[in-house]
Design a protein around this motif. Sequence first.
Motif, short mmCIF file in Angstrom:
data_model
loop_
_atom_site.label_atom_id
_atom_site.label_comp_id
_atom_site.label_asym_id
_atom_site.label_seq_id
_atom_site.Cartn_x
_atom_site.Cartn_y
_atom_site.Cartn_z
N ARG A 147 76.95 40.94 13.39
CA ARG A 147 77.94 41.23 12.31
C ARG A 147 78.42 42.68 12.08
NH1 ARG A 147 79.09 36.44 8.64
NH2 ARG A 147 78.49 34.91 9.97
N GLY A 148 79.59 43.13 12.16
CA GLY A 148 79.56 44.35 12.00
C GLY A 148 80.39 44.95 10.68
N PRO A 149 80.63 46.17 10.30
CA PRO A 149 81.28 46.42 9.16
C PRO A 149 82.79 46.16 9.32
CG PRO A 149 80.83 48.43 10.36
CD PRO A 149 80.34 47.18 11.14
N HIS A 150 83.42 45.93 10.50
CA HIS A 150 84.98 45.74 10.61
C HIS A 150 85.23 44.08 10.95
CE1 HIS A 150 85.08 50.06 9.96
NE2 HIS A 150 84.22 50.27 11.00
N ARG A 151 84.13 43.52 11.52
CA ARG A 151 84.59 42.05 11.89
C ARG A 151 83.27 41.38 11.91
NH1 ARG A 151 85.70 42.40 18.35
NH2 ARG A 151 83.62 42.69 18.95
N SER A 152 83.31 39.97 11.58
CA SER A 152 82.22 38.96 11.68
C SER A 152 82.79 38.09 12.66
CB SER A 152 81.99 38.54 10.45
OG SER A 152 81.48 39.61 9.37
N ARG A 153 81.81 37.45 13.30
CA ARG A 153 82.35 36.37 14.50
C ARG A 153 81.31 35.48 14.31
NH1 ARG A 153 82.65 38.29 19.96
NH2 ARG A 153 80.72 39.49 19.18
N ALA A 154 81.91 34.17 14.77
CA ALA A 154 80.71 32.99 15.08
C ALA A 154 81.38 32.07 16.09
CB ALA A 154 80.33 32.23 13.56
N TYR A 155 80.32 31.69 17.10
CA TYR A 155 80.88 30.64 18.10
C TYR A 155 80.19 29.37 17.72
CZ TYR A 155 82.52 34.80 20.65
OH TYR A 155 83.26 35.71 21.13
N TYR A 156 81.03 28.32 17.69
CA TYR A 156 80.66 26.78 17.61
C TYR A 156 81.21 26.02 18.58
CZ TYR A 156 78.04 27.81 12.87
OH TYR A 156 77.34 28.15 12.00
N TYR A 157 80.38 24.98 18.81
CA TYR A 157 81.12 23.97 19.76
C TYR A 157 81.44 22.62 18.61
CZ TYR A 157 78.59 25.82 23.54
OH TYR A 157 78.17 26.53 24.63
N ASP A 158 82.69 22.15 18.97
CA ASP A 158 82.88 20.91 18.23
C ASP A 158 82.28 19.78 18.86
OD1 ASP A 158 84.35 20.18 20.53
OD2 ASP A 158 86.44 20.67 19.71
N LEU A 197 88.56 20.82 12.62
CA LEU A 197 89.75 21.93 12.39
C LEU A 197 89.78 22.07 10.97
CD1 LEU A 197 92.18 21.36 15.15
CD2 LEU A 197 91.00 23.37 14.83
N SER A 198 89.75 20.74 10.00
CA SER A 198 89.77 20.84 8.88
C SER A 198 88.75 21.79 8.21
CB SER A 198 89.76 19.50 8.13
OG SER A 198 88.20 18.88 8.26
N VAL A 199 87.35 22.02 8.68
CA VAL A 199 86.33 22.77 8.35
C VAL A 199 86.61 24.21 8.67
CG1 VAL A 199 84.02 23.48 8.48
CG2 VAL A 199 84.66 21.03 8.38
N VAL A 200 87.13 24.42 9.72
CA VAL A 200 87.20 25.99 10.18
C VAL A 200 88.54 26.49 9.57
CG1 VAL A 200 85.75 25.70 12.12
CG2 VAL A 200 88.18 25.56 12.44
#
Length: 139
Positions: A105-116, A21-24
């Motif tokens: 990645r779109g012009p209106h939002r960027s998303r990424a999915y990660y596992y902890d 959580l301190s990274v994200v």
Amino acid sequence: MTRLEHANITVPDIDAAIAFLSVVAPDFRIRHDALAEQGYRWAHVGNDDFYIALQEPHVGIDPLPPQPSYTNLGVNHLGLVVQGIDGITRRLDDEGYRISYATERGPHRSRAYYYDRAGFEWELIEYHSADPAERNRYS
């Protein structure tokens, strides 16, 4: 207006969850960290408006491992709105966190999915528009 104030999740290692959580979420801080009367540790990690309640399994319990997302009942992932997603994903990669799957990645939002480290999936979203019609694409 209704808003989500917190999510409460049981984790195998609170310190590892705090490290992720301190990274994200660099604006998150440890709001409280204590031992419950029953002997298990719990912590609230967040900012003034939102937090993640983390707790260890209750003492004497042998917990089941996290279930695979999208195939079992339960929470699939938690989504956090972030700023500076490119820097966050770079730090996650540098620290060896595993990406769940690639997203466009779109012009209106960027998303990424990660596992902890515990295998929980987190969605990170950075919005580039204040217009809900642009931010929320369902096709």
